[in-house]
Design a protein around this motif. Structure first.
Motif, PDB file in Angstrom:
ATOM      1  N   GLY A 201       0.812  -1.215   0.000  1.00 15.11           N
ATOM      2  CA  GLY A 201       0.000   0.000   0.000  1.00 15.11           C
ATOM      3  C   GLY A 201       0.846   1.265   0.000  1.00 15.11           C
ATOM      4  N   LYS A 202       1.958   1.226   0.707  1.00 18.23           N
ATOM      5  CA  LYS A 202       2.857   2.387   0.758  1.00 18.23           C
ATOM      6  C   LYS A 202       3.380   2.721  -0.630  1.00 18.23           C
ATOM      7  CE  LYS A 202       7.453   3.673   2.440  1.00 18.23           C
ATOM      8  NZ  LYS A 202       8.637   3.215   3.205  1.00 18.23           N
ATOM      9  N   VAL A 203       3.809   1.708  -1.374  1.00 22.50           N
ATOM     10  CA  VAL A 203       4.333   1.923  -2.725  1.00 22.50           C
ATOM     11  C   VAL A 203       3.223   2.441  -3.642  1.00 22.50           C
ATOM     12  CG1 VAL A 203       5.375   0.808  -4.738  1.00 22.50           C
ATOM     13  CG2 VAL A 203       6.120   0.178  -2.435  1.00 22.50           C
ATOM     14  N   LEU A 204       2.034   1.858  -3.508  1.00 18.67           N
ATOM     15  CA  LEU A 204       0.904   2.295  -4.320  1.00 18.67           C
ATOM     16  C   LEU A 204       0.603   3.770  -4.079  1.00 18.67           C
ATOM     17  CD1 LEU A 204      -1.500   1.592  -6.210  1.00 18.67           C
ATOM     18  CD2 LEU A 204      -2.826   1.129  -4.138  1.00 18.67           C
ATOM     19  N   MET A 205       0.524   4.182  -2.807  1.00 18.76           N
ATOM     20  CA  MET A 205       0.221   5.566  -2.478  1.00 18.76           C
ATOM     21  C   MET A 205       1.332   6.510  -2.946  1.00 18.76           C
ATOM     22  SD  MET A 205      -2.727   5.866  -1.208  1.00 18.76           S
ATOM     23  CE  MET A 205      -4.049   5.091  -0.292  1.00 18.76           C
ATOM     24  N   THR A 206       2.569   6.041  -2.914  1.00 12.90           N
ATOM     25  CA  THR A 206       3.688   6.842  -3.412  1.00 12.90           C
ATOM     26  C   THR A 206       3.503   7.156  -4.890  1.00 12.90           C
ATOM     27  OG1 THR A 206       5.215   5.843  -1.814  1.00 12.90           O
ATOM     28  CG2 THR A 206       6.194   6.929  -3.733  1.00 12.90           C
ATOM     29  N   GLY A 207       3.169   6.115  -5.660  1.00 14.36           N
ATOM     30  CA  GLY A 207       2.979   6.311  -7.094  1.00 14.36           C
ATOM     31  C   GLY A 207       1.769   7.164  -7.415  1.00 14.36           C
ATOM     32  N   LEU A 208       0.652   6.910  -6.728  1.00 16.57           N
ATOM     33  CA  LEU A 208      -0.578   7.653  -7.013  1.00 16.57           C
ATOM     34  C   LEU A 208      -0.439   9.123  -6.624  1.00 16.57           C
ATOM     35  CD1 LEU A 208      -3.324   5.084  -5.912  1.00 16.57           C
ATOM     36  CD2 LEU A 208      -2.415   5.516  -8.209  1.00 16.57           C
ATOM     37  N   ALA A 209       0.262   9.406  -5.534  1.00 14.49           N
ATOM     38  CA  ALA A 209       0.492  10.794  -5.117  1.00 14.49           C
ATOM     39  C   ALA A 209       1.311  11.543  -6.163  1.00 14.49           C
ATOM     40  CB  ALA A 209       1.196  10.830  -3.764  1.00 14.49           C
ATOM     41  N   GLN A 210       2.159  10.809  -6.845  1.00 12.33           N
ATOM     42  CA  GLN A 210       3.058  11.396  -7.845  1.00 12.33           C
ATOM     43  C   GLN A 210       2.326  11.830  -9.108  1.00 12.33           C
ATOM     44  OE1 GLN A 210       7.053   9.502  -7.896  1.00 12.33           O
ATOM     45  NE2 GLN A 210       6.600   9.126 -10.050  1.00 12.33           N
ATOM     46  N   VAL A 211       1.196  11.162  -9.411  1.00  4.58           N
ATOM     47  CA  VAL A 211       0.534  11.416 -10.691  1.00  4.58           C
ATOM     48  C   VAL A 211      -0.856  12.034 -10.573  1.00  4.58           C
ATOM     49  CG1 VAL A 211       1.810   9.552 -11.813  1.00  4.58           C
ATOM     50  CG2 VAL A 211      -0.432   9.063 -10.779  1.00  4.58           C
ATOM     51  N   ALA A 212      -1.439  12.069  -9.372  1.00  5.89           N
ATOM     52  CA  ALA A 212      -2.793  12.618  -9.213  1.00  5.89           C
ATOM     53  C   ALA A 212      -2.837  14.063  -9.699  1.00  5.89           C
ATOM     54  CB  ALA A 212      -3.234  12.522  -7.759  1.00  5.89           C
ATOM     55  N   LYS A 213      -3.921  14.413 -10.338  1.00  5.89           N
ATOM     56  CA  LYS A 213      -4.048  15.760 -10.915  1.00  5.89           C
ATOM     57  C   LYS A 213      -4.432  16.795  -9.861  1.00  5.89           C
ATOM     58  CE  LYS A 213      -5.525  13.861 -15.388  1.00  5.89           C
ATOM     59  NZ  LYS A 213      -5.617  12.442 -14.964  1.00  5.89           N
TER      60      LYS A 213
END
Length: 337
Positions: A201-213
């Motif tokens: 989950g930590k890795v997922l949130m890292t990636g999603l935070a990076q690309v969210a508009k």
């Protein structure tokens, strides 16, 4: 006696079909993106199997709803995913992600089957459980073949059967005079599983935070990353305090891409699924843990996750991203005329 095919769906069966439609429309978007960015042919085979399974479940749940004249949810469509967006996660992460989601599927479908009576729903759920089992085994075999499977820690156990004969076995939250007993294998199992789930989950949130508009969605994902990091540390400390190693997934790379493959609506839905899974895992683990300090920690962490979940729901409602499940009529309002 009415034929089974003519019986209406119960509230729980509508819930199952509605939720499966939503979740599988989401999974199809995620897996299409993963497939467009995978390099390893073995991992690609796992992802294709998962996509085929999600499409089958999506179509079956839609048919069940249509046969009962239920409205079809909007869910997620091609507008919520950009398969050609640059890679965000590593091939290895795809495997860990699929393994975790197949475990969730086994749990959710198993509970759903236990409350279903309609023949079509039971058939659908039985097949979903079989497919989830096959997906878990296929993913695990691939992880093992690549030396990526995270095994729970080995421990030395006693060679005789024993019974709890002292209340001190339960330990205490503020045990200042003596140490708590060592963790038992049931407690270790749940702690290790939650280390792995929060690491993913930590890795997922890292990636999603990076690309969210949206900035608010980015901030929400960053908060999720912070919570997951903290919870990994809490669970890891539980193990290391008893000299038990805490195996961690590795090669969970997040690239430097800032191009979002997903809509912010899908990102928030994804976050809500991860949170719901965590709350369920913590509740199960707390009930199974006999050491008071361990079970109390789960309750404390659940409270934190539940508040985080509420903040996410508020954000989804504000942006009109939260689709309302079917509900019973409001008879009091109808009676007012």
């Amino acid at each position: 006696m009415l034929e089974e095919k003519n019986l209406r769906l119960t509230s729980s069966e509508i819930s199952v079909a509605w939720s499966c439609y939503q979740n599988n429309s989401f999974s199809i978007c995620i897996l299409k993106y993963f497939l467009a960015n995978v390099d390893d042919p073995e991992i690609k085979s796992v992802l294709q199997f998962a996509l085929d399974m999600s499409i089958q479940s999506f179509n079956s749940s839609k048919e069940i709803l249509q046969n009962d004249n239920q409205p079809i949810p909007i869910g997620f469509t091609d507008e919520d995913v950009s398969p050609n967006a640059p890679r965000l996660f590593s091939d290895s992460y795809y495997l860990y992600y699929i393994k975790n989601m197949s475990k969730v599927g086994l749990s959710v479908y198993g509970v759903a089957l236990s409350i279903a009576a309609h023949a079509d729903v039971r058939k659908f759920l039985s097949l979903a459980i079989l497919n989830s089992t096959n997906l878990y085994n296929k993913t695990t075999e691939t992880l093992l073949s690549k030396g990526l499977f995270i095994r729970p820690p080995y421990v030395t156990t006693s060679n005789h059967v024993d019974f709890v004969d002292k209340k001190s076995y339960l330990g205490g939250i503020l045990n200042l005079t003596k140490s708590n007993r060592p963790l038992n294998v049931v407690e270790i199992t749940h702690i290790e599983a939650n280390v792995e789930a929060n690491s993913i989950g930590k890795v997922l949130m890292t990636g999603l935070a990076q690309v969210a508009k949206s900035k608010k969605v980015r901030d929400y994902c960053l908060k999720g990353k912070e919570i997951a990091t903290k919870h990994v540390q809490v669970f890891t400390t539980m193990l290391t305090n008893d000299d038990i190693p805490s195996p961690m997934p590795w090669d969970l790379e997040v690239t430097d891409s800032a191009v979002s493959p997903f809509s912010d609506k899908l990102i928030m839905f994804h976050s809500s699924l991860i949170i719901a899974s965590n709350i369920s895992n913590y509740a199960t683990a707390s009930a199974a843990s006999l050491r008071t300090d361990v079970s109390t920690s789960y309750v404390r962490l659940t409270t934190e996750v539940a508040q985080f979940a509420k903040n996410g729901v508020d954000l989804m409602i504000k942006n009109a991203w939260l689709e309302q499940p079917p509900q019973a009529p409001n008879h009091k309002e109808l009676a007012k005329g």
